[in-house]
Each structure stands twice: as C-alpha cells, then as structure tokens.
Write a protein that holds these residues in place. Structure first.
Motif, PDB file in Angstrom:
ATOM      1  N   ILE A 296       0.855  -1.185   0.000  1.00  0.00           N
ATOM      2  CA  ILE A 296       0.000   0.000   0.000  1.00  0.00           C
ATOM      3  C   ILE A 296       0.892   1.236   0.000  1.00  0.00           C
ATOM      4  CG2 ILE A 296      -1.749   1.302   1.251  1.00  0.00           C
ATOM      5  CD1 ILE A 296      -2.685  -1.256   2.528  1.00  0.00           C
ATOM      6  N   THR A 297       0.709   2.098  -0.994  1.00  0.00           N
ATOM      7  CA  THR A 297       1.418   3.374  -1.016  1.00  0.00           C
ATOM      8  C   THR A 297       0.519   4.452  -0.400  1.00  0.00           C
ATOM      9  OG1 THR A 297       0.564   4.053  -3.177  1.00  0.00           O
ATOM     10  CG2 THR A 297       2.552   2.673  -3.158  1.00  0.00           C
TER      11      THR A 297
ATOM     12  N   GLU B 133      -0.242   7.131  -1.785  1.00  0.00           N
ATOM     13  CA  GLU B 133      -1.143   7.580  -2.846  1.00  0.00           C
ATOM     14  C   GLU B 133      -2.354   6.658  -2.953  1.00  0.00           C
ATOM     15  OE1 GLU B 133      -1.044  10.439  -4.517  1.00  0.00           O
ATOM     16  OE2 GLU B 133       0.626  10.868  -3.166  1.00  0.00           O
ATOM     17  N   ASP B 134      -2.132   5.343  -2.779  1.00  0.00           N
ATOM     18  CA  ASP B 134      -3.263   4.398  -2.754  1.00  0.00           C
ATOM     19  C   ASP B 134      -4.245   4.786  -1.656  1.00  0.00           C
ATOM     20  OD1 ASP B 134      -2.178   2.815  -4.761  1.00  0.00           O
ATOM     21  OD2 ASP B 134      -1.145   1.482  -3.357  1.00  0.00           O
TER      22      ASP B 134
ATOM     23  N   ALA C 257      -6.142   8.068  -2.445  1.00  0.00           N
ATOM     24  CA  ALA C 257      -7.145   7.892  -3.504  1.00  0.00           C
ATOM     25  C   ALA C 257      -8.369   7.155  -2.974  1.00  0.00           C
ATOM     26  CB  ALA C 257      -6.530   7.133  -4.683  1.00  0.00           C
ATOM     27  N   TYR C 258      -8.126   6.116  -2.185  1.00  0.00           N
ATOM     28  CA  TYR C 258      -9.238   5.339  -1.632  1.00  0.00           C
ATOM     29  C   TYR C 258     -10.058   6.197  -0.666  1.00  0.00           C
ATOM     30  CZ  TYR C 258     -11.752   1.615   0.800  1.00  0.00           C
ATOM     31  OH  TYR C 258     -12.743   0.825   1.342  1.00  0.00           O
TER      32      TYR C 258
ATOM     33  N   SER D 253      -6.390   1.472   5.722  1.00  0.00           N
ATOM     34  CA  SER D 253      -5.329   0.642   5.124  1.00  0.00           C
ATOM     35  C   SER D 253      -5.782  -0.807   5.000  1.00  0.00           C
ATOM     36  CB  SER D 253      -4.056   0.721   5.967  1.00  0.00           C
ATOM     37  OG  SER D 253      -3.537   2.027   5.965  1.00  0.00           O
TER      38      SER D 253
ATOM     39  N   VAL E 297      -8.080  -0.982   2.044  1.00  0.00           N
ATOM     40  CA  VAL E 297      -7.335  -0.917   0.775  1.00  0.00           C
ATOM     41  C   VAL E 297      -6.673  -2.260   0.474  1.00  0.00           C
ATOM     42  CG1 VAL E 297      -5.384   0.153  -0.431  1.00  0.00           C
ATOM     43  CG2 VAL E 297      -6.942   1.562   0.936  1.00  0.00           C
TER      44      VAL E 297
ATOM     45  N   GLU F 136      -9.137  -4.794  -0.638  1.00  0.00           N
ATOM     46  CA  GLU F 136      -9.524  -4.563  -2.032  1.00  0.00           C
ATOM     47  C   GLU F 136      -8.448  -5.061  -2.982  1.00  0.00           C
ATOM     48  OE1 GLU F 136     -10.036  -0.457  -4.128  1.00  0.00           O
ATOM     49  OE2 GLU F 136     -11.966  -0.917  -3.183  1.00  0.00           O
ATOM     50  N   LYS F 137      -7.182  -4.830  -2.626  1.00  0.00           N
ATOM     51  CA  LYS F 137      -6.091  -5.322  -3.464  1.00  0.00           C
ATOM     52  C   LYS F 137      -6.093  -6.858  -3.522  1.00  0.00           C
ATOM     53  CE  LYS F 137      -2.732  -1.520  -3.031  1.00  0.00           C
ATOM     54  NZ  LYS F 137      -2.183  -1.438  -4.382  1.00  0.00           N
TER      55      LYS F 137
END
Length: 440
Positions: free
Chosen positions: A357-358, A360-361, A364-365, A405, A408, A411-412
C-alpha cells in the motif's frame, strides 16, 4: 555474552543465552552507587551508608532487573540478526536459576513459521456469483415505490391486499418483533385467510413451519437467528395494531422527477433500469464478500503446511493477563488455528505478489469514500479542495489510517484473487444467491 541456536526441527528451535558477570555488573554497580548516594537509613549520615547494607536491601532486585534487560535486549538482537520468522514470542524453558552465582544460562523455545508457497492458479471449486435483479424483483420494487409514495387509507377490517402493522410474539422463544406485513408474504393461502375479517386488537396465531417460501424470512420478520430458523416449528401470535390500504401512486412524470430529479427519467422502463443498476451495484459487494470467503476456505483446504503446534499451545498459555491451563490452551488453539493459518497464507500471498500500500493508494481510496459519503448528504459535486481537506484530516488520525489501510489491502487482495483464481462465474437472482450463501 554467548548466544547459540539449536534447531530441533524445521519448525522448532531452542536458543541458549549465556550471560557472564561482565555483561551486567557495570549497570548493577552504577544503580547501587546511585542508591548509596541517596540512601537514608537511621544511624548513618546520608551518603555514608555501607555498601553492604545497600546490597542487602537492593542488590537482588537490581540484579534481576539488569540481567533481564541484558537478556531481552540481546535475545531480540540475535533473533533479528538471524532473520528468524517466528510464530508467537520466545517461551522461556522453566528451570531453577541460582541468583547467588555470577554467570547465568537461559533457554528459550522458538516456534518458526513454516516454508510454503501459495498456488493461486491451482484447480479449485470457487464460484463467483454475478447477481442480477430479475423481473420479479424489479416489478416488486416499482410497486413498493408506488406504495411508499401512495396514499395511506386506514381500514377497520382486514381484506385481501391490505397491509398490517403489529407484533409477532412467542414468550418461550423470546420472540417480540414488531413487523409490517402484507398477506401475500405467507407461503400458504390458508394462513393468509386467517387474517381476513380481523380487526385492530385481534390476535392471529400462526405456526412457523412453512410460514414463508424461504425460512430465512423468519430472520427478518421474527428476528430469529440463522441457526434457529431451520426446522423451527412453534406457534407465534400476531397482534394487529393497524390495518391500512394503500392507494398506489401513479407512475407519472411528477413521481419520476421526485425520485430521480427533473427530467432524468421519463418512463417506467427507465425507472426499472435505474433500480436494476443500483440493486446490482449493491449486490456486487455481497458477491465479492462471498467470493473472498470462498477463496479463503479453498486456500485453507489446498495450502498444506505444518505448524509448531506444541510450541504454540505453550505460548498461548503465557500471552493473556491470566495464564491458561494446558486444557484451556488446547481449546484456544483449536479455535484459532484456522485464523493463524490464513494469516500465514495471506502474508505469503502478499510477499509472492509484492502487494503493498502506497500513501497515494490510501489517499485515492479515502477520497472516493469521502465523495460517496458526501453524495449521500446531497453534495453531488464537491470541489477537489474540499475533498482534499477532509482527506487530510481523516489521515491525521492513526486509527482511521489503520482501518482504511486494511480496507485498501482487502480490495487489493480481492482484485488479485479475481485475476489469479480460476473461478467459475454463475449468474443468479438475489433469491438464488441467498440460498447459495447459506448452502441450501
């Protein structure tokens, strides 16, 4: 200081830590000297207390504390230097320590994470359900909208097609559930006929066996747990509190504008298209969750590896506020084993596929979550500056960062599984999906 590791097998090791006087004596002497400077003992001037008295009063406690500090610090460094992937924490081997000696030996059992790979391409029986809104659902929803915006007319006596407000009760089962019902919810027409001609205050008794076309509806109307609905056969009383008929709202442009905004929908067909789109978007999250659950079950079934079970049961005895008995640890291990296995599988999937996870990820989320929440409150087109300001405030909260986090990463993982898992796709109605969800 001497630290050695003896591998018992691939999953278990024993670390021996040998501590000599030179490893702890300087720290012990420094602390005892501080006590000496500040000690206040009757019969002695401050700073003139004999060291023998200081050692007698504080020596053993200081020794234990400083040896433990040296032990923990060097054990941690050793584990890090060896790059050991441990399960749980080191468990000390219980043995008597003679604190009158100058050199000490400590032993710790280690549980080592197993080596294995996760084959996402392996054959499996996972199904991805594509849930569609069928004609029956769309027609029912249109009628529900007509009722919602229709004119309510109070009635004295129950007739076919009327809506009833009341409460289902059964004292023995603890059922006390307010409900709004229509007579067409019942599977058997004989049950519906029991209500015809009844008035406010009347009580109608029905039996739960075969009451609805799907036993799961007992969960909705009677608030019965899922585990209890199957085979439930008890009488429940329905006390009638209101009797209403509804004059359905006319399906016209005025209603369409009220529902969707002026001029955005101009026909019943477009209304159904909107309902279908919204419903299937909601169904997708349920289908995704079942897919994740089924992939998890499949990976647990097909990814084989051993665990250092004996070690983990010893470790479980020590981790809580209150130590557990061996029997309690056995039970806890049985409850938590699958969870531990999946944690290891998930960690291996992340490593094998370099999932990270960055920031930026995360931004955005979070931005998308904020926009959806704002839309629910009528803010359909917020400025980027407004959204960014809220995102910055949210991400300044560490608890929120952790929660988002996790979402995210989930989701990944979902997207990875959709890409890698060779699942069959099955198109079903929502009713069929519910039956598949509960294995019926």
């Amino acid at each position: 200081m001497n630290i050695t590791r003896n591998n018992v097998d691939a999953l278990n090791a024993v670390v021996t830590v040998e501590i000599s006087k030179a490893d702890y004596a300087p720290q012990v002497d420094r602390i005892l000297n501080n006590h000496l400077k500040n000690a206040s003992i009757p019969g002695f001037r401050k700073g003139a207390v004999p060291m023998s008295l200081i050692k007698k009063q504080y020596g053993k406690a200081v020794l234990l504390e400083e040896v433990n500090k040296v032990l923990q610090e060097n054990l941690s460094k050793f584990i890090a230097s060896q790059k050991l992937d441990l399960l749980g924490n080191p468990v000390p081997v219980q043995k008597e320590i003679n604190w009158d000696e100058e050199d000490f030996t400590f032993e710790f059992e280690l549980g080592i994470a197993p080596e294995f790979t996760v084959d996402l391409d392996a054959k499996n029986d996972v199904v991805y359900y594509k849930i569609t809104a069928d004609d029956k659902m769309l027609n029912d929803q249109v009628e529900r909208i007509q009722k919602q915006y229709g004119k309510l007319i109070s009635k004295e006596t129950v007739e076919e097609g009327f809506d009833l407000t009341g409460t289902f009760t059964n004292e023995e089962k603890g059922i006390n559930s307010p409900a709004n019902i229509s007579l067409d919810i019942f599977k058997d027409k004989k049950t519906a006929k029991k209500f015809i001609g009844k008035k406010v205050g009347d009580v109608v008794t029905v039996n739960t066996k075969g009451l609805f076309d799907d036993d799961h509806k007992l969960m909705d109307y009677l608030k019965v747990d899922h585990d209890d609905v199957h085979g439930l056969e008890v009488d429940v009383d329905f006390t009638i509190e209101e009797i209403n008929d509804t004059e359905l709202a006319e399906l016209n442009q005025e209603l369409f504008d009220k529902l969707f905004g002026e001029g955005k929908v101009t026909s019943v067909e477009q209304v159904k298209e909107k309902i279908k789109e919204d419903a299937e978007n909601q169904f997708k999250s349920q289908a995704d969750q079942k897919f994740l659950n089924d992939v998890t079950a499949s990976l647990l079934k097909t990814t084989k590896f051993d665990l250092p079970a004996s070690f983990l049961k010893k470790w479980i005895q020590t981790v809580g506020e209150t130590p557990l008995t061996p029997e309690q640890a056995e039970e806890e291990y049985a409850r938590s084993e699958n969870g531990l296995r999946y944690q290891l599988i998930e960690g291996r999937v992340l490593a094998q596929n370099n999932l990270q996870i960055t920031f930026e990820d995360l931004k955005a989320y979070t931005s998308e979550v904020i926009k959806k929440q704002m839309a629910q409150f009528g803010q359909m087109d917020p400025t980027e500056a407004d959204v960014e300001g809220i995102v910055a405030r949210v991400l300044s909260n560490q608890e929120e960062v952790k929660r988002l986090s996790d979402q995210v990463m989930s989701e990944k993982m979902l997207n990875l599984f959709k890409e890698k898992i060779n699942a069959k796709t099955k198109e079903v109605s929502y009713e069929q999906f519910i039956k598949e969800m509960y294995g019926e």
